[in-house]
Motif scaffolding. Sequence first.
Motif, PDB file in Angstrom:
ATOM      1  N   MET A 230     -17.471  18.911  49.939  1.00  0.00           N
ATOM      2  CA  MET A 230     -16.619  18.735  48.748  1.00  0.00           C
ATOM      3  C   MET A 230     -17.174  17.616  47.873  1.00  0.00           C
ATOM      4  N   ASP A 231     -17.545  16.477  48.497  1.00  0.00           N
ATOM      5  CA  ASP A 231     -18.085  15.352  47.725  1.00  0.00           C
ATOM      6  C   ASP A 231     -19.443  15.699  47.120  1.00  0.00           C
ATOM      7  N   ARG A 232     -20.231  16.490  47.851  1.00  0.00           N
ATOM      8  CA  ARG A 232     -21.526  16.921  47.308  1.00  0.00           C
ATOM      9  C   ARG A 232     -21.315  17.754  46.043  1.00  0.00           C
ATOM     10  N   ARG A 233     -20.361  18.665  46.099  1.00  0.00           N
ATOM     11  CA  ARG A 233     -20.095  19.508  44.918  1.00  0.00           C
ATOM     12  C   ARG A 233     -19.629  18.665  43.737  1.00  0.00           C
ATOM     13  N   GLU A 236     -22.731  17.291  42.216  1.00  0.00           N
ATOM     14  CA  GLU A 236     -23.449  18.346  41.493  1.00  0.00           C
ATOM     15  C   GLU A 236     -22.733  18.679  40.179  1.00  0.00           C
ATOM     16  N   THR A 237     -21.388  18.649  40.204  1.00  0.00           N
ATOM     17  CA  THR A 237     -20.605  18.898  38.984  1.00  0.00           C
ATOM     18  C   THR A 237     -20.906  17.844  37.931  1.00  0.00           C
ATOM     19  N   PHE A 238     -21.020  16.587  38.368  1.00  0.00           N
ATOM     20  CA  PHE A 238     -21.350  15.494  37.444  1.00  0.00           C
ATOM     21  C   PHE A 238     -22.702  15.766  36.773  1.00  0.00           C
ATOM     22  N   ASP A 293     -25.093   6.140  30.349  1.00  0.00           N
ATOM     23  CA  ASP A 293     -24.750   4.738  30.057  1.00  0.00           C
ATOM     24  C   ASP A 293     -24.246   4.064  31.332  1.00  0.00           C
ATOM     25  N   GLU A 294     -23.887   2.775  31.239  1.00  0.00           N
ATOM     26  CA  GLU A 294     -23.503   1.993  32.425  1.00  0.00           C
ATOM     27  C   GLU A 294     -22.258   2.566  33.100  1.00  0.00           C
ATOM     28  N   VAL A 295     -21.297   3.030  32.305  1.00  0.00           N
ATOM     29  CA  VAL A 295     -20.059   3.581  32.868  1.00  0.00           C
ATOM     30  C   VAL A 295     -20.367   4.863  33.644  1.00  0.00           C
ATOM     31  N   GLN A 296     -21.172   5.705  33.060  1.00  0.00           N
ATOM     32  CA  GLN A 296     -21.530   6.969  33.725  1.00  0.00           C
ATOM     33  C   GLN A 296     -22.339   6.723  34.997  1.00  0.00           C
ATOM     34  N   LEU A 297     -23.257   5.739  34.936  1.00  0.00           N
ATOM     35  CA  LEU A 297     -24.032   5.388  36.134  1.00  0.00           C
ATOM     36  C   LEU A 297     -23.125   4.885  37.254  1.00  0.00           C
ATOM     37  N   GLU A 298     -22.135   4.102  36.868  1.00  0.00           N
ATOM     38  CA  GLU A 298     -21.207   3.571  37.879  1.00  0.00           C
ATOM     39  C   GLU A 298     -20.382   4.709  38.480  1.00  0.00           C
ATOM     40  N   GLU A 299     -20.037   5.705  37.653  1.00  0.00           N
ATOM     41  CA  GLU A 299     -19.246   6.846  38.140  1.00  0.00           C
ATOM     42  C   GLU A 299     -20.029   7.651  39.182  1.00  0.00           C
ATOM     43  N   ILE A 300     -21.275   7.982  38.876  1.00  0.00           N
ATOM     44  CA  ILE A 300     -22.077   8.776  39.830  1.00  0.00           C
ATOM     45  C   ILE A 300     -22.436   7.950  41.067  1.00  0.00           C
ATOM     46  N   LYS A 301     -22.569   6.643  40.843  1.00  0.00           N
ATOM     47  CA  LYS A 301     -22.836   5.762  42.000  1.00  0.00           C
ATOM     48  C   LYS A 301     -21.649   5.776  42.950  1.00  0.00           C
ATOM     49  N   ASP A 302     -20.428   5.700  42.405  1.00  0.00           N
ATOM     50  CA  ASP A 302     -19.230   5.722  43.262  1.00  0.00           C
ATOM     51  C   ASP A 302     -19.117   7.047  44.006  1.00  0.00           C
ATOM     52  N   LEU A 303     -19.378   8.147  43.294  1.00  0.00           N
ATOM     53  CA  LEU A 303     -19.324   9.462  43.950  1.00  0.00           C
ATOM     54  C   LEU A 303     -20.354   9.549  45.086  1.00  0.00           C
ATOM     55  N   SER A 304     -21.534   9.025  44.818  1.00  0.00           N
ATOM     56  CA  SER A 304     -22.608   9.063  45.821  1.00  0.00           C
ATOM     57  C   SER A 304     -22.299   8.143  46.990  1.00  0.00           C
ATOM     58  N   SER A 305     -21.658   7.015  46.694  1.00  0.00           N
ATOM     59  CA  SER A 305     -21.309   6.060  47.749  1.00  0.00           C
ATOM     60  C   SER A 305     -20.282   6.663  48.701  1.00  0.00           C
ATOM     61  N   LYS A 306     -19.285   7.351  48.157  1.00  0.00           N
ATOM     62  CA  LYS A 306     -18.276   8.021  49.000  1.00  0.00           C
ATOM     63  C   LYS A 306     -18.933   9.087  49.875  1.00  0.00           C
ATOM     64  N   LEU A 307     -19.854   9.814  49.264  1.00  0.00           N
ATOM     65  CA  LEU A 307     -20.593  10.842  50.005  1.00  0.00           C
ATOM     66  C   LEU A 307     -21.418  10.194  51.130  1.00  0.00           C
ATOM     67  N   ASN A 308     -22.068   9.097  50.791  1.00  0.00           N
ATOM     68  CA  ASN A 308     -22.917   8.413  51.781  1.00  0.00           C
ATOM     69  C   ASN A 308     -22.089   7.860  52.941  1.00  0.00           C
ATOM     70  N   ASP A 309     -20.901   7.350  52.641  1.00  0.00           N
ATOM     71  CA  ASP A 309     -20.019   6.823  53.701  1.00  0.00           C
ATOM     72  C   ASP A 309     -19.666   7.913  54.712  1.00  0.00           C
ATOM     73  N   LYS A 310     -19.431   9.090  54.207  1.00  0.00           N
ATOM     74  CA  LYS A 310     -19.075  10.208  55.102  1.00  0.00           C
ATOM     75  C   LYS A 310     -20.289  10.653  55.930  1.00  0.00           C
ATOM     76  N   ILE A 311     -21.490  10.551  55.331  1.00  0.00           N
ATOM     77  CA  ILE A 311     -22.707  10.872  56.092  1.00  0.00           C
ATOM     78  C   ILE A 311     -22.879   9.884  57.246  1.00  0.00           C
ATOM     79  N   ILE A 312     -22.610   8.616  56.964  1.00  0.00           N
ATOM     80  CA  ILE A 312     -22.684   7.601  58.028  1.00  0.00           C
ATOM     81  C   ILE A 312     -21.690   7.927  59.132  1.00  0.00           C
ATOM     82  N   GLU A 313     -20.516   8.422  58.740  1.00  0.00           N
ATOM     83  CA  GLU A 313     -19.512   8.811  59.736  1.00  0.00           C
ATOM     84  C   GLU A 313     -20.019   9.981  60.580  1.00  0.00           C
TER      85      GLU A 313
END
Length: 1011
Positions: A230-233, A236-238, A293-313
């Motif tokens: 779900m987080d990967r999608r 990809e949507t972003f 821009d910086e806001v958009q970069l922060e948005e995709i970073k947060d999405l990727s961070s949540k995804l990465n946390d679940k991978i660590i799990e």
Amino acid sequence: MISSSFKIYNASAGSGKTFQLAQNYVSLMIARYKSQPYKEILALTFTNKAVGEMKDRILYVLSDFTEGKEHPMLSFIATDLNLSSTEVRQRAQYVLKDILHNYGYFELSTIDKFTHKILRTFAIDLKLNSSFEVVIDPKEIIREAINRTINQIGLDQNLTAVLTAYTFDKIQEGKNWNIAFKLQEESKVLLEDAFRNEFKNFNQLDIEDIISYRDQFFESLSTCEDKIQMDRRACETFLHEHNITAAECRYQFYTKWLTKIKQQNWEDNFIKKNTILDRFEKKTVFARSAGLDEVQLEEIKDLSSKLNDKIIEIYRLKSIIESISSFTILQKIHENYQAICEEEDLLPISEFNAKIAEEIKNQPTPYLYERLGEKFKHFFLDEFQDTSITQWKNLIPLFANGLEGIQEDNQSGSLFIVGDAKQAIYRWRDGHAEQLIELSQNKNNPFSVKPKTITLQDNYRSSKTIVAFNNAFFKNASAVFEYDDYRQLYADKSNQNPKVKSEGKIQIHFLNKADKISKEEPHLIQLKEDLLRVLQKGYQYKDCAVLVQRNAEAQKVAQFLNEENIPVISAEALLIKNHPAIIFLIAILKFVLNTKDQEAAFEIFDFIYVSDTKRFEKTKEALTRPIEQLKTLGFHTELLKNESCSNVLHLALAHFKLPSNPDAYIAALVEEVHNAARKQQISIASFLSYYSLKSDKISAKVPSSLNAVQINTIHSAKGLEFPLVFLPFFSSSQKKTNQKMAWFDIDTKVLPINRIPLKIQKNTTYFSSKGKDVYDTEVQKTILDKINLMYVAFTRAVYGLYVYTNKVGKDSKSKMSYEKLLADYCGLFEENLFDIGVLPTISKQAKEERLSSLTYQTSQFIHWQKGNYKKMSFSSASIEKGEIVHNKLALIKKQSDLKNLELELSQEEKWVYEKCQAIVNHPKLSAYYKEDVIAFNERPIAQIDGSVCIPDRLIFSDSNVAIIDYKTGKVNMSHEKQIEKYALILSHMGYDVIHKLLVYIGDEITIKSIN
């Protein structure tokens, strides 16, 4: 008097450690010469050899003093005790006489022998059966426990489910499906002190509950994988909404990362390395053309961070599941292990210290040592770097009682510790070098007395050239350490002053790896050249030691030198199981036990007729009626069935006149039979079972004066010195951690315990609070293991050190490899040779002791290896060419495969294709390579005894089979023997062997049909 009661000697290689130990020991006895001081001294070391050397040194010193001989210790001891030389000699005479009359009190011992003595003495206090039997190698018990566990499959439903899942997991991971082999590897942790202590809590969990916990973790894993998708999608949507293509992701890393996640390829480095958040921090995920821009970069970073946390799990859950599966089985193995020990009244030597630790841990003055403490006041502990934590904790109360107490003469006791953290190469045996490092700095000192640390800086072993090289090289290598304590060992504390003034030589060869086609080993070719070169300098074979890291390398070196007619002594050559006479005697025992054993019968008659010109014909005839044939030779097997193994063996020795002179191999076998039968007469079946477990370790004893190249592992060479040392295959593995498992504090919210064993790997650092510390520490310890092994290897040589390592490029990414360290120091990346110093020429020694002068059959001892009957009369070049063709034929199942081979080979290798073509299209062979044949090349056939044979080519037609075996060199009777053995095995499997063909690959193709 002795200046300090607590001394620690940091004794680098060749620094006179034994001299210092002996000097302090003798000084102690001279000071208290009238009170039988040796009765109050306990000296402990690790090997019986070291004990023998220490006793010899002490007695020789006392003897030299007594006889008025000059000795370097005399002035030291006289000054230390404020005595004249005459007084020292008089006291030495008194002490020596007293020791010889009371030798049993001269207490130098190994730690294991000392703890065994305590256990035996206080068996009742420790709730042990006083008749317990000590087991030196508990791996045999582990093997039996594994067999019992596997045999419970189908009987124990829960265990069956766990073992089935475990096996399936290993297959899925692409690992060895042989469950017994894998469990043997994983069960090693049961013998480690640290794991045994932690395992107690895990062992209390019920297997049924553990399976339930495992199922819950699998559910969590499945749920987590769904959330990840779900987080990967969302990521990809972003990308889609912001029109970001793969080309606008730097190196397309981000889109590849998402693709791997979609595939759930968790072992792929794109995911496993966990670099995505670092890339976001460094702003290296997207190209500028992405227009974020910086806001958009922060948005995709947060999405990727949540995804990465679940991978660590995911990694956390997978690690926990793997741990639960493995340790559930280990729990059952441990249960069977303990049951075997109780049934057979066994006590493994590895559990000595644990038994004592359990008894003394809650006692302020341990009663086990009270009585011993009244006896011993002074202590010597050698090789402290190899002492385990449990061993040290057990010895502390005993040492403290002597060191901190006041004796009757108002003098305190004493403690002398000797070691070298740079020579700590036994961490896999629970050795803990950090104890010596810390105690030398007065850290974690368990005693009220502060130690006096003395560093022995002189080197009495190696030439000044070798000492100077090692000083500079290891100081340079110290930069690989991140831990200061480890770095200082080599940066500040490894420098030595050479006392041997002669020149020496060091050569480091940077060589190509073995050629995959010709299988030429540049390391071995260069080794042979160097061995022959040093012989011209007056050295003998026995002056040369070849040291390797692994047993497989020792076997490779031994085989190569044997084929080059260079005599060797190696562990493999000394194994009695490889000797023809031992194979014959074991076959006799097997045949007496089971007269239908055709393989045993084959070995018997093949040996009996070994010198007969009609050996093969007679052997084949005897196999049709083996019992009767043995009777005609006067050996009645039917009368021996109820005899003990020892009686049958001695009868066979006498009847077949083996040997006319004493034989080291046969003597070793007879001794092993007596060892196995030390409690009662052992049956043939029992001994054969015992021998099958021990045969890989039973070696013949040979005289040290034998003129042959010595081949040892570096570990077994520790403590030894050799005039010349050769180090082939000197490269290190890329693995970052040696220890595989550690216990972690993890709150699983499922398991009732919070400490579980997990693999030490990079991923562990992400999901455990202490994971990074554990991982980083293990990485540093592994580097210390590697550098220490290198140090031990480089410091064995007296006059010459020859190293053979692999070439390495300047752009090599490996920070810690032997070849990179050597190349960096030598400044050689393209050149092949680093060469300094001059090898001293020594005078031609007295007539060499030739191998044939020994009383046992040395020609077989040195040059014979099982299955190796090669003659030296034909050229090695033709053999090598034949072997190249042989290897390519393994890839050809039918005639059409020749085309693929032709495309694969270069123009220079065209001769290989032509030779293969000549064989495949040969009039006598072409029928066996037709397109419709059912054929298997080099297919292993497992036999009942667990051994494996591999015929080169089998061609099947219904229940018929034809055998083709490719050979190089001259026709040899052993080749017929081998193909007949294949035929015998296939016959037992129910096949009718219709053709047996030997194909000799030389300048011409020669085919021999065996009838």
